[in-house]
Design a protein around this motif. Structure first.
Motif, mmCIF file in Angstrom:
data_model
loop_
_atom_site.group_PDB
_atom_site.id
_atom_site.type_symbol
_atom_site.label_atom_id
_atom_site.label_comp_id
_atom_site.label_asym_id
_atom_site.label_seq_id
_atom_site.Cartn_x
_atom_site.Cartn_y
_atom_site.Cartn_z
ATOM 1 N N GLN A 222 53.986 39.980 41.865
ATOM 2 C CA GLN A 222 52.702 40.031 41.167
ATOM 3 C C GLN A 222 52.776 39.227 39.876
ATOM 4 O OE1 GLN A 222 51.435 41.624 38.208
ATOM 5 N NE2 GLN A 222 53.488 42.208 37.520
ATOM 6 N N GLN A 258 39.801 39.905 34.793
ATOM 7 C CA GLN A 258 41.064 40.636 34.838
ATOM 8 C C GLN A 258 41.081 41.790 33.836
ATOM 9 O OE1 GLN A 258 44.497 38.234 33.884
ATOM 10 N NE2 GLN A 258 45.713 40.043 33.398
ATOM 11 N N CYS A 261 39.065 44.745 34.915
ATOM 12 C CA CYS A 261 39.753 45.500 35.973
ATOM 13 C C CYS A 261 41.015 46.177 35.454
ATOM 14 C CB CYS A 261 40.082 44.566 37.129
ATOM 15 S SG CYS A 261 38.616 43.934 37.978
ATOM 16 N N ILE A 265 40.101 49.861 36.805
ATOM 17 C CA ILE A 265 40.784 50.292 38.027
ATOM 18 C C ILE A 265 41.710 51.487 37.781
ATOM 19 C CG2 ILE A 265 42.470 49.598 39.785
ATOM 20 C CD1 ILE A 265 41.076 46.904 39.933
ATOM 21 N N TRP A 278 44.865 50.652 47.090
ATOM 22 C CA TRP A 278 44.434 49.784 45.988
ATOM 23 C C TRP A 278 45.090 48.417 46.076
ATOM 24 C CZ3 TRP A 278 40.302 50.239 43.247
ATOM 25 C CH2 TRP A 278 39.752 51.501 43.000
ATOM 26 N N VAL A 282 42.807 44.964 46.202
ATOM 27 C CA VAL A 282 42.841 43.891 45.199
ATOM 28 C C VAL A 282 43.438 42.611 45.776
ATOM 29 C CG1 VAL A 282 42.874 45.517 43.269
ATOM 30 C CG2 VAL A 282 45.039 44.677 44.190
ATOM 31 N N PHE A 285 40.865 40.488 47.524
ATOM 32 C CA PHE A 285 40.144 39.588 46.617
ATOM 33 C C PHE A 285 40.959 38.325 46.348
ATOM 34 C CE2 PHE A 285 37.659 43.385 45.737
ATOM 35 C CZ PHE A 285 36.404 42.877 45.473
ATOM 36 N N VAL A 310 40.030 39.769 39.669
ATOM 37 C CA VAL A 310 40.017 41.152 40.161
ATOM 38 C C VAL A 310 41.415 41.544 40.638
ATOM 39 C CG1 VAL A 310 39.132 42.707 41.934
ATOM 40 C CG2 VAL A 310 37.569 41.120 40.787
ATOM 41 N N ALA A 311 42.039 40.659 41.394
ATOM 42 C CA ALA A 311 43.374 40.947 41.933
ATOM 43 C C ALA A 311 44.397 41.116 40.816
ATOM 44 C CB ALA A 311 43.802 39.825 42.883
ATOM 45 N N GLY A 314 44.003 44.368 38.852
ATOM 46 C CA GLY A 314 44.443 45.585 39.513
ATOM 47 C C GLY A 314 45.939 45.648 39.727
#
Length: 390
Positions: A222, A258, A261, A265, A278, A282, A285, A310-311, A314
């Motif tokens: 991530q 971002q 979210c 989130i 979740w 995400v 997206f 968004v990704a 989250g």
């Protein structure tokens, strides 16, 4: 009266956490929109200029375990105050010494400071807010996202008026503000359990725990997606025909979505606690946004940036919460967070640099976008493994 005083102390502590988090991204995210001007002015290759974001992330991986030592030797509050000063000082030097050597040196020391602050903030949240970790991680990640958004968006504006050295150096003001608030923060939070201490005792190593390794790998990919997007989304937008200023706006949109979210989130985790669901939502997206960048017209860069935002918004709080969910004390949280962030940032450190090298060879970002999809696939795998071993 005591309740009023206690509430003020809690509020001040939360505000201090927010301001510290605000300083953990601008020195890195301000580089992204300035990659092309820096490369042109200093006669650098894409691989060389991408090191300016790779070096701090590498340091964040190498030096995260030092958070435990810093806390035991100097204490949480003095350590974070000192490290904020390091961030501010080396960010400021970029305006007075605008050379490639200066940028690399500042990136190195800023990366060390960020590396040590990150796990210490997680431990502080676990210690002082043990029943509100999701909400406070939301504040933490919101602050980081807000700092990235401000730097990504406003650096281009300052650049247009004063040049890139001032555009990079101006973010030292955030460190000064954070230090002023931090030194006035209560030493301990009155909302925390009374048996806790300022200095955390060392716990057993999480390095032999399989779940901790899954968390490390999830955090790594991530983080690789985040830093690669932060570094290369603007150049990708420029390749699609946008101006430098418009490309900076695209990065601003991504980081603005971002930060919304980041805080919204985590607030839903109490009602819908399944982390794996979740992750799938995400990352869906993220896939949609990347496919738009691969196959759609120039104007679709804007909705693609929003979907990717968004990704990213989250994924980061989910990754930060994993060690806190799996541990029972601030001691354990500090050790697990240091491990996941250390290994995770080492994984992600070289990704922007590797992308730069590939771009130098190919002249396009087709492989870059395929790499982003690979990061997503790996995150789904490790999130699934964590769910199976819950």
């Amino acid at each position: 009266m005591n309740n009023t005083v206690d509430q003020r102390a809690v509020t001040w502590t939360i505000f201090a956490i927010l301001l510290v988090a605000l300083n953990l991204r601008p020195a890195i995210s301000s580089i992204g929109p300035m990659l092309e001007p820096i490369r042109t002015d200093l006669l650098l290759t894409n691989g060389q200029v991408s090191l300016l974001t790779a070096v701090p992330v590498l340091c964040m991986g190498l030096f995260a375990p030092a958070a435990i030592v810093f806390n035991r030797r100097f204490g949480l509050k003095p350590s974070i105050g000192f490290l904020l000063a390091v961030i501010g000082l080396f960010t400021l030097t970029r305006g007075f010494w605008p050379t490639y050597a200066s940028l690399l040196i500042s990136s190195f020391f800023i990366g060390i400071a960020i590396a040590i602050i990150g796990p210490m903030l997680s431990a502080m949240i676990k210690r002082d807010f043990p029943f509100r970790t999701a909400s406070l991680i939301g504040v933490y990640s919101f602050g980081m996202g807000l700092g990235a958004t401000l730097a990504a968006g406003l650096t281009s504006v300052v650049y247009a008026n004063s040049g890139w050295p001032i555009g990079l150096a101006v973010w030292s003001a955030l460190a000064l503000l954070a230090i002023i608030v931090w030194v006035r923060m209560p030493t301990s939070n009155p909302a925390a359990p009374q048996h806790t201490k300022e200095v955390l005792p060392l716990s057993g190593s999480p390095w032999k725990n399989r779940k901790a390794w899954y968390m490390l790998l999830f955090f790594g990919f991530q983080s690789a997606l985040f830093f690669s997007m932060l570094t290369w989304l603007a150049p990708i937008a420029i390749d699609k025909g946008m101006t430098v200023l418009a490309a900076g706006g695209v990065v601003t949109l991504m980081t603005a979505v971002q930060i919304v979210c980041n805080i919204s989130i985590p607030m839903l985790f109490g009602r819908f606690p399944n982390r794996f669901v979740w992750v799938l939502i995400v990352l869906g997206f993220a896939v949609a946004g990347i496919l738009l960048l691969m196959y759609a017209a120039t104007w679709t860069v804007w909705p693609a940036a929003a979907m990717i935002g968004v990704a990213l918004g989250g994924l980061f709080p989910i990754a930060l919460l994993m060690p806190l969910d799996a541990t029972d004390s601030a001691d354990e949280a500090n050790s697990w967070a240091a491990m996941t962030q250390s290994g995770g940032y080492l994984i992600s450190a070289f990704m922007p640099f590797i992308i730069g090298l590939i771009y130098d060879q190919t002249g396009n970002h087709d492989i870059t976008l395929l790499m982003f999809l690979a990061f997503i696939a790996l995150m789904i795998v490790f999130a699934h493994l964590l769910q199976k071993n819950a």
